[in-house]
Design a protein around this motif. Structure first.
Motif, PDB file in Angstrom:
ATOM      1  N   ASP A  97       0.825  -1.205   0.000  1.00 46.54           N
ATOM      2  CA  ASP A  97       0.000   0.000   0.000  1.00 46.54           C
ATOM      3  C   ASP A  97       0.862   1.259   0.000  1.00 46.54           C
ATOM      4  N   GLU A  98       1.955   1.219   0.742  1.00 48.64           N
ATOM      5  CA  GLU A  98       2.814   2.395   0.812  1.00 48.64           C
ATOM      6  C   GLU A  98       3.517   2.645  -0.523  1.00 48.64           C
ATOM      7  N   LEU A  99       3.945   1.593  -1.184  1.00 54.66           N
ATOM      8  CA  LEU A  99       4.571   1.774  -2.494  1.00 54.66           C
ATOM      9  C   LEU A  99       3.573   2.329  -3.504  1.00 54.66           C
ATOM     10  N   ARG A 100       2.329   1.869  -3.422  1.00 54.47           N
ATOM     11  CA  ARG A 100       1.298   2.421  -4.317  1.00 54.47           C
ATOM     12  C   ARG A 100       1.040   3.892  -4.000  1.00 54.47           C
ATOM     13  N   ARG A 101       1.070   4.249  -2.719  1.00 54.98           N
ATOM     14  CA  ARG A 101       0.873   5.653  -2.335  1.00 54.98           C
ATOM     15  C   ARG A 101       1.984   6.518  -2.927  1.00 54.98           C
ATOM     16  N   LEU A 102       3.201   6.030  -2.877  1.00 55.54           N
ATOM     17  CA  LEU A 102       4.309   6.766  -3.459  1.00 55.54           C
ATOM     18  C   LEU A 102       4.146   6.896  -4.974  1.00 55.54           C
ATOM     19  N   THR A 103       3.723   5.822  -5.613  1.00 50.27           N
ATOM     20  CA  THR A 103       3.486   5.857  -7.055  1.00 50.27           C
ATOM     21  C   THR A 103       2.438   6.898  -7.407  1.00 50.27           C
ATOM     22  N   ASP A 104       1.337   6.887  -6.674  1.00 49.11           N
ATOM     23  CA  ASP A 104       0.248   7.841  -6.928  1.00 49.11           C
ATOM     24  C   ASP A 104       0.705   9.288  -6.749  1.00 49.11           C
ATOM     25  N   ALA A 105       1.712   9.496  -5.899  1.00 48.49           N
ATOM     26  CA  ALA A 105       2.227  10.847  -5.644  1.00 48.49           C
ATOM     27  C   ALA A 105       3.276  11.273  -6.665  1.00 48.49           C
ATOM     28  N   GLY A 106       3.601  10.392  -7.599  1.00 54.96           N
ATOM     29  CA  GLY A 106       4.582  10.730  -8.621  1.00 54.96           C
ATOM     30  C   GLY A 106       6.022  10.493  -8.226  1.00 54.96           C
ATOM     31  N   ILE A 107       6.229   9.788  -7.121  1.00 59.28           N
ATOM     32  CA  ILE A 107       7.584   9.408  -6.700  1.00 59.28           C
ATOM     33  C   ILE A 107       8.064   8.270  -7.601  1.00 59.28           C
ATOM     34  N   LYS A 108       9.307   8.360  -8.078  1.00 64.64           N
ATOM     35  CA  LYS A 108       9.773   7.417  -9.093  1.00 64.64           C
ATOM     36  C   LYS A 108      10.643   6.285  -8.563  1.00 64.64           C
ATOM     37  N   GLY A 109      10.984   6.315  -7.280  1.00 60.99           N
ATOM     38  CA  GLY A 109      11.855   5.264  -6.795  1.00 60.99           C
ATOM     39  C   GLY A 109      11.901   5.198  -5.284  1.00 60.99           C
ATOM     40  N   ILE A 110      12.592   4.175  -4.781  1.00 58.48           N
ATOM     41  CA  ILE A 110      12.806   4.017  -3.347  1.00 58.48           C
ATOM     42  C   ILE A 110      14.266   3.673  -3.083  1.00 58.48           C
ATOM     43  N   LYS A 111      14.670   3.939  -1.843  1.00 53.48           N
ATOM     44  CA  LYS A 111      16.017   3.581  -1.390  1.00 53.48           C
ATOM     45  C   LYS A 111      15.896   2.559  -0.272  1.00 53.48           C
ATOM     46  N   LEU A 112      16.709   1.519  -0.332  1.00 53.67           N
ATOM     47  CA  LEU A 112      16.854   0.553   0.753  1.00 53.67           C
ATOM     48  C   LEU A 112      18.320   0.521   1.166  1.00 53.67           C
ATOM     49  N   HIS A 113      18.552   0.426   2.463  1.00 52.60           N
ATOM     50  CA  HIS A 113      19.925   0.420   2.976  1.00 52.60           C
ATOM     51  C   HIS A 113      20.067  -0.749   3.947  1.00 52.60           C
ATOM     52  N   PRO A 114      20.456  -1.923   3.431  1.00 51.33           N
ATOM     53  CA  PRO A 114      20.529  -3.109   4.281  1.00 51.33           C
ATOM     54  C   PRO A 114      21.365  -2.923   5.544  1.00 51.33           C
ATOM     55  N   ALA A 115      22.466  -2.174   5.476  1.00 51.82           N
ATOM     56  CA  ALA A 115      23.331  -2.024   6.652  1.00 51.82           C
ATOM     57  C   ALA A 115      22.639  -1.232   7.752  1.00 51.82           C
ATOM     58  N   TYR A 116      22.050  -0.100   7.424  1.00 52.72           N
ATOM     59  CA  TYR A 116      21.367   0.705   8.437  1.00 52.72           C
ATOM     60  C   TYR A 116      20.056   0.068   8.885  1.00 52.72           C
ATOM     61  N   GLN A 117      19.499  -0.810   8.048  1.00 51.30           N
ATOM     62  CA  GLN A 117      18.271  -1.505   8.422  1.00 51.30           C
ATOM     63  C   GLN A 117      18.551  -2.889   9.026  1.00 51.30           C
ATOM     64  N   LYS A 118      19.838  -3.267   9.013  1.00 50.93           N
ATOM     65  CA  LYS A 118      20.309  -4.496   9.649  1.00 50.93           C
ATOM     66  C   LYS A 118      19.534  -5.732   9.161  1.00 50.93           C
ATOM     67  N   VAL A 119      19.330  -5.778   7.854  1.00 56.60           N
ATOM     68  CA  VAL A 119      18.680  -6.920   7.209  1.00 56.60           C
ATOM     69  C   VAL A 119      19.461  -7.245   5.943  1.00 56.60           C
ATOM     70  N   ASP A 120      19.902  -8.480   5.804  1.00 61.02           N
ATOM     71  CA  ASP A 120      20.656  -8.880   4.622  1.00 61.02           C
ATOM     72  C   ASP A 120      19.822  -8.701   3.354  1.00 61.02           C
ATOM     73  N   LEU A 121      20.502  -8.334   2.275  1.00 61.57           N
ATOM     74  CA  LEU A 121      19.806  -8.063   1.029  1.00 61.57           C
ATOM     75  C   LEU A 121      19.059  -9.276   0.489  1.00 61.57           C
ATOM     76  N   ASP A 122      19.562 -10.482   0.754  1.00 61.04           N
ATOM     77  CA  ASP A 122      18.888 -11.675   0.234  1.00 61.04           C
ATOM     78  C   ASP A 122      17.840 -12.224   1.197  1.00 61.04           C
ATOM     79  N   ASP A 123      17.507 -11.467   2.238  1.00 64.47           N
ATOM     80  CA  ASP A 123      16.427 -11.826   3.150  1.00 64.47           C
ATOM     81  C   ASP A 123      15.091 -11.680   2.414  1.00 64.47           C
ATOM     82  N   ILE A 124      14.124 -12.529   2.735  1.00 65.14           N
ATOM     83  CA  ILE A 124      12.823 -12.499   2.068  1.00 65.14           C
ATOM     84  C   ILE A 124      12.145 -11.142   2.238  1.00 65.14           C
ATOM     85  N   ARG A 125      12.392 -10.458   3.358  1.00 64.51           N
ATOM     86  CA  ARG A 125      11.771  -9.151   3.574  1.00 64.51           C
ATOM     87  C   ARG A 125      12.249  -8.125   2.545  1.00 64.51           C
ATOM     88  N   MET A 126      13.519  -8.201   2.185  1.00 64.80           N
ATOM     89  CA  MET A 126      14.043  -7.330   1.136  1.00 64.80           C
ATOM     90  C   MET A 126      13.520  -7.776  -0.237  1.00 64.80           C
TER      91      MET A 126
END
Length: 283
Positions: A97-126
């Protein structure tokens, strides 16, 4: 046209504290005050047409509030040439829902930072967030490789990137820091040529040391010119995006430094703006 595809801004009320904390941990002195107005001034000095602002969500509680503030500020930022992405945290439950909200607002991308979020990139959540973003046509930019301030564990290694690429097959996928900061031998050996973009953020020097910072084995690690050229050309200069990581590198000096690496004028034109212009859908 010069487009800086990787910059960060912070609210004026907290920017000073944030830069002091991050700069001291990294051992690197910031080049601006970290605010949107500071970035705008830097852009004018350097001749940068557009900068892409990349928020990093370190808690799930930040997702709605920070994205909402960025949506509200979007037009004002764009007037100064700052194109903001949204952010996401891997533990945020309503990510679709949040990604759709960003899309509707004309936002073109997102940033993910595995180190600061302490989740490995190959984790299912990512993986599920990146898959959803790809389905929606988002650009997804990932911090790749070691983080200069959080270097005890590599949350986005080349091996993890390859796993994600195989299992998710994301579109419009951007790896920061030339594919894997401080792991460029692995990038050159295993990752070049993959169907993704790499940005140049924080990958060439010099780096300005932070006064009296604790010892940090990575505080002066940069990619040498020959290695930069090899990686860029092997990967394809049509898939390299110019980026500085402002405020952690001064835009004007970074552009001057970039121009002396040995790229041809045509390659420089691609990397400095043309590739990003096409990816962002700008005229």
């Amino acid at each position: 046209m010069i487009i800086d595809f990787h910059t960060h801004t912070f609210p004026e009320a907290i920017s000073g504290r944030v830069l002091q904390k991050l700069g001291k941990a990294a051992g690197v002195m910031p080049a601006t005050d970290g605010t949107a107005s500071g970035l705008s001034a830097s852009m004018k000095e350097a001749g940068v047409t557009y900068s892409v602002n990349l928020p990093v969500m370190t808690t799930t509680e930040q997702v709605l509030s920070v994205n909402t503030n960025l949506i509200r500020a979007k037009k004002a930022m764009e007037a100064d040439g700052i194109l903001t992405f949204g952010g996401m945290h891997p533990d945020f439950e309503n990510y679709r829902d949040e990604l759709r909200r960003l899309t509707d607002a004309g936002i073109k991308g997102i940033k993910l930072h595995p180190a600061y979020q302490k989740v490995d990139l190959d984790d299912i959540r990512m993986k599920r967030i990146i898959a959803c973003a790809s389905e929606l046509g988002f650009i997804t930019l990932i911090h790749a490789g070691i983080d200069v301030g959080l270097y005890e564990h590599n949350y986005s290694s080349v091996a993890q990137i390859l796993t994600l690429m195989k299992e998710v097959q994301p579109e419009n996928f951007v790896l920061a820091h030339m594919g894997g900061w401080a792991r460029w031998d692995e990038v050159e050996h295993d990752l070049v040529g993959a169907p993704l973009f790499m940005d140049t953020a924080f990958s060439i020097g010099p780096l300005d040391p932070y006064p009296d910072a604790p010892a940090n084995p990575y505080s002066q690690v940069v990619l040498d010119d020959d290695a930069f050229l090899r990686i860029a050309r092997k990967h394809g200069t049509n898939r390299i995006l110019f980026a500085t990581d402002s405020p952690w590198q001064p835009q004007k000096r970074y552009i001057e430094r970039f121009s002396s690496i040995g790229l041809t004028p045509a390659e420089q034109e691609q990397i400095l703006g043309e590739n990003a212009r096409k990816l962002l859908g700008l005229r």
